[in-house]
Write a protein that holds these residues in place. Structure first.
Motif, PDB file in Angstrom:
ATOM      1  N   LEU A   1      -6.636  -1.989   0.455  1.00  0.00           N
ATOM      2  CA  LEU A   1      -6.375  -3.285   1.064  1.00  0.00           C
ATOM      3  C   LEU A   1      -6.612  -4.400   0.036  1.00  0.00           C
ATOM      4  O   LEU A   1      -5.801  -5.313  -0.093  1.00  0.00           O
ATOM      5  N   ALA A   2      -7.695  -4.304  -0.709  1.00  0.00           N
ATOM      6  CA  ALA A   2      -7.999  -5.308  -1.738  1.00  0.00           C
ATOM      7  C   ALA A   2      -6.920  -5.311  -2.814  1.00  0.00           C
ATOM      8  O   ALA A   2      -6.512  -6.370  -3.304  1.00  0.00           O
ATOM      9  N   PHE A   3      -6.431  -4.136  -3.182  1.00  0.00           N
ATOM     10  CA  PHE A   3      -5.362  -4.035  -4.180  1.00  0.00           C
ATOM     11  C   PHE A   3      -4.101  -4.722  -3.669  1.00  0.00           C
ATOM     12  O   PHE A   3      -3.491  -5.529  -4.382  1.00  0.00           O
ATOM     13  N   ALA A   4      -3.712  -4.419  -2.448  1.00  0.00           N
ATOM     14  CA  ALA A   4      -2.486  -5.006  -1.877  1.00  0.00           C
ATOM     15  C   ALA A   4      -2.608  -6.527  -1.780  1.00  0.00           C
ATOM     16  O   ALA A   4      -1.651  -7.247  -2.077  1.00  0.00           O
ATOM     17  N   ARG A   5      -3.772  -7.012  -1.397  1.00  0.00           N
ATOM     18  CA  ARG A   5      -3.975  -8.463  -1.335  1.00  0.00           C
ATOM     19  C   ARG A   5      -3.904  -9.092  -2.720  1.00  0.00           C
ATOM     20  O   ARG A   5      -3.381 -10.201  -2.875  1.00  0.00           O
ATOM     21  N   ALA A   6      -4.417  -8.392  -3.720  1.00  0.00           N
ATOM     22  CA  ALA A   6      -4.338  -8.903  -5.089  1.00  0.00           C
ATOM     23  C   ALA A   6      -2.889  -8.973  -5.559  1.00  0.00           C
ATOM     24  O   ALA A   6      -2.494  -9.907  -6.258  1.00  0.00           O
ATOM     25  N   VAL A   7      -2.080  -7.998  -5.164  1.00  0.00           N
ATOM     26  CA  VAL A   7      -0.656  -8.007  -5.517  1.00  0.00           C
ATOM     27  C   VAL A   7       0.043  -9.179  -4.838  1.00  0.00           C
ATOM     28  O   VAL A   7       0.837  -9.890  -5.471  1.00  0.00           O
ATOM     29  N   LEU A   8      -0.263  -9.409  -3.567  1.00  0.00           N
ATOM     30  CA  LEU A   8       0.333 -10.550  -2.864  1.00  0.00           C
ATOM     31  C   LEU A   8      -0.048 -11.865  -3.540  1.00  0.00           C
ATOM     32  O   LEU A   8       0.793 -12.756  -3.705  1.00  0.00           O
TER      33      LEU A   8
ATOM     34  N   LYS B   1       0.842  -1.212   0.000  1.00  0.00           N
ATOM     35  CA  LYS B   1       0.000   0.000   0.000  1.00  0.00           C
ATOM     36  C   LYS B   1       0.872   1.256   0.000  1.00  0.00           C
ATOM     37  O   LYS B   1       0.607   2.195  -0.750  1.00  0.00           O
ATOM     38  N   ASN B   2       1.910   1.271   0.827  1.00  0.00           N
ATOM     39  CA  ASN B   2       2.782   2.440   0.896  1.00  0.00           C
ATOM     40  C   ASN B   2       3.548   2.652  -0.405  1.00  0.00           C
ATOM     41  O   ASN B   2       3.738   3.794  -0.837  1.00  0.00           O
ATOM     42  N   LEU B   3       3.967   1.564  -1.019  1.00  0.00           N
ATOM     43  CA  LEU B   3       4.725   1.678  -2.263  1.00  0.00           C
ATOM     44  C   LEU B   3       3.840   2.189  -3.399  1.00  0.00           C
ATOM     45  O   LEU B   3       4.213   3.114  -4.119  1.00  0.00           O
ATOM     46  N   TRP B   4       2.660   1.601  -3.561  1.00  0.00           N
ATOM     47  CA  TRP B   4       1.809   1.935  -4.703  1.00  0.00           C
ATOM     48  C   TRP B   4       1.056   3.252  -4.508  1.00  0.00           C
ATOM     49  O   TRP B   4       0.942   4.051  -5.422  1.00  0.00           O
TER      50      TRP B   4
END
Length: 84
Positions: free
Chosen positions: A59-66, A9-12
């Motif tokens: 949060l959903a974006f970060a989880r999708a990246v993971l 989240k912090n990076l993107w």
């Protein structure tokens, strides 16, 4: 830098600073995963622009990246049959 929800989240979504640019250079695989997910990501709130994303969207974006990173790692790992 570990691939965690908060770090993603912090990076993107973080402000474009020299420190952030350095993190992008040091972790190109993470940045590439963020870019791939961003191409097809639809936020749960239906926000049309990244500036309108809610906390749950980020949060959903970060989880999708993971998930993207984990899928890529599992494809790249040799199976035990390849070692024989």
């Amino acid at each position: 830098m570990k691939s965690t929800v908060d770090n993603i989240k912090n990076l993107w979504f973080g402000a474009d600073t020299p420190i952030r640019q350095n993190k992008i250079k040091l972790h190109p695989e993470l940045w590439a995963a963020c870019q791939r997910v961003n191409q097809h990501f639809t936020p749960p709130s239906g926000a049309l622009h990244i500036d309108q994303y809610r906390k749950s969207d980020r949060l959903a974006f970060a989880r999708a990246v993971l998930k993207e990173l984990n899928q890529k790692e599992s494809v790249m790992e040799p199976s035990m049959y390849d070692m024989a």
